[in-house]
Design an enzyme around this catalytic site. Structure first.
Site, PDB file in Angstrom:
ATOM      1  N   GLN A 111       0.804  -1.213   0.000  1.00  0.00           N
ATOM      2  CA  GLN A 111       0.000   0.000   0.000  1.00  0.00           C
ATOM      3  C   GLN A 111       0.843   1.273   0.000  1.00  0.00           C
ATOM      4  O   GLN A 111       0.305   2.368  -0.123  1.00  0.00           O
ATOM      5  CB  GLN A 111      -0.942   0.005   1.213  1.00  0.00           C
ATOM      6  CG  GLN A 111      -1.961  -1.129   1.198  1.00  0.00           C
ATOM      7  CD  GLN A 111      -2.813  -1.166   2.458  1.00  0.00           C
ATOM      8  OE1 GLN A 111      -2.515  -0.492   3.447  1.00  0.00           O
ATOM      9  NE2 GLN A 111      -3.865  -1.957   2.434  1.00  0.00           N
ATOM     10  N   ASP A 112       2.161   1.125   0.105  1.00  0.00           N
ATOM     11  CA  ASP A 112       3.047   2.285   0.150  1.00  0.00           C
ATOM     12  C   ASP A 112       3.153   2.926  -1.235  1.00  0.00           C
ATOM     13  O   ASP A 112       3.482   2.247  -2.222  1.00  0.00           O
ATOM     14  CB  ASP A 112       4.430   1.855   0.643  1.00  0.00           C
ATOM     15  CG  ASP A 112       5.364   3.037   0.852  1.00  0.00           C
ATOM     16  OD1 ASP A 112       5.348   3.596   1.955  1.00  0.00           O
ATOM     17  OD2 ASP A 112       6.074   3.401  -0.099  1.00  0.00           O
ATOM     18  N   ILE A 113       2.898   4.223  -1.313  1.00  0.00           N
ATOM     19  CA  ILE A 113       2.910   4.933  -2.591  1.00  0.00           C
ATOM     20  C   ILE A 113       4.300   4.895  -3.227  1.00  0.00           C
ATOM     21  O   ILE A 113       4.444   4.744  -4.444  1.00  0.00           O
ATOM     22  CB  ILE A 113       2.457   6.396  -2.416  1.00  0.00           C
ATOM     23  CG1 ILE A 113       1.020   6.437  -1.877  1.00  0.00           C
ATOM     24  CG2 ILE A 113       2.538   7.148  -3.735  1.00  0.00           C
ATOM     25  CD1 ILE A 113      -0.001   5.791  -2.777  1.00  0.00           C
ATOM     26  N   GLY A 114       5.342   5.033  -2.405  1.00  0.00           N
ATOM     27  CA  GLY A 114       6.700   4.993  -2.933  1.00  0.00           C
ATOM     28  C   GLY A 114       7.018   3.662  -3.581  1.00  0.00           C
ATOM     29  O   GLY A 114       7.642   3.607  -4.653  1.00  0.00           O
TER      30      GLY A 114
END
Length: 291
Positions: free
Chosen positions: A241-244
């Site tokens: 779920q981490d955008i990066g």
């Protein structure tokens, strides 16, 4: 304490200092290759000064600490934080026959350095939820410098007893949202009261840790996974779920759009057992511009 540690290379401490320098709470000097580590040994604050004296291929470190504490306990904690005992070259070789190899080879030897204080890691992770990195870092700095303590130039997070005694308005004055202030205070209350033992989570399974943490208001899976990586030093976490992470995968695989969670889940299944390092190197790739 005054001792020297020699490691098997590679161990790219200079690249790690570059990443750590983004956080103004970290006390370091890239030119002198030094890092001050504010750690807790049996609940007591100890500042360990670590200076790199070797090279990436032949890493050597000089460690000092002005403390009468248990040298073995201090070294154990330093090894945990710095991942001194992780076979980084062997880990890169694990991916030699996969499409990830160019990514892993570019960052070979870069260690996953965890946060210095377990409670501080959880507070930082909650504060960083749904905020851009720049403001999240500023907000965390305000929190620590207002309610934490400084020793020998290194910052310690406030203890949970201190934070549990705050009211929402006090954190609102630092520009916390009302809900985030509640999450920080209520989580600290649980820890101060003994209902959540962060050190006691170390031997638990990852799913059990997620279950315990997400039972608390304001903590979801992203926060739990980041805490397990940066707090507990778990080696095989992949925060899809981490955008990066999503942006790095889009760039690395030349995708037209960010990958779906289902795509990432299936793809990452082949990246065990070092997915925390895959995550770190994906973040690094955004900074290094790997294509």
């Amino acid at each position: 304490m005054d001792t020297t540690v020699q490691l098997e290379g590679p161990y790219n401490f200079d690249q790690s200092l570059k990443r750590l320098a983004f956080d103004p709470l970290n006390s370091l000097d890239r030119e002198k290759r030094t890092l001050k580590m504010p750690i807790l040994i049996k609940g007591k604050p100890v500042v360990v000064t670590l200076r790199a004296t070797g090279t990436t291929e032949k890493p050597t470190f000089h460690l000092t600490a002005d403390a009468n504490g248990d040298k073995d306990a201090i070294l154990t904690r330093v090894y945990e934080i710095m991942h001194f005992d992780v076979p980084l070259k062997r880990m890169t070789g694990h991916y030699e026959n996969t499409d990830l190899y160019p990514l892993m080879k570019q960052s070979e030897g870069v260690p996953f350095i965890t946060d210095f204080q377990l409670y501080g890691c959880l507070m930082k992770t909650i504060i960083h939820q749904q905020l851009n990195m720049a403001f999240a870092t500023t907000l965390t700095e305000r929190f620590v410098k207002t309610y934490g303590t400084q020793k020998e130039g290194a910052w310690f997070y406030p203890d949970p007893e201190t934070v549990s005694g705050l009211d929402v308005q006090q954190l609102r004055e630092l520009q916390f949202s009302g809900r985030k202030a509640e999450y920080v205070i209520q989580t600290s209350e649980k820890i101060a009261a003994g209902h959540l033992d962060l050190d006691g989570l170390r031997p638990e399974s990852e799913e059990r840790i997620v279950e315990k943490l997400t039972a608390l208001r304001g903590i979801g899976r992203w926060t739990s996974e980041n805490f397990m990586m940066f707090g507990l030093g778990r080696m095989d976490l992949f925060p899809a779920q981490d955008i990066g992470v999503q942006n790095a995968l889009k760039q690395f695989y030349h995708l037209d759009q960010k990958p779906s969670l289902d795509w990432m889940e299936k793809k990452s299944a082949d990246w065990k057992p070092y997915r925390s390092y895959v995550t770190l190197y994906l973040w690094n790739s955004l900074e290094n511009g790997i294509v």
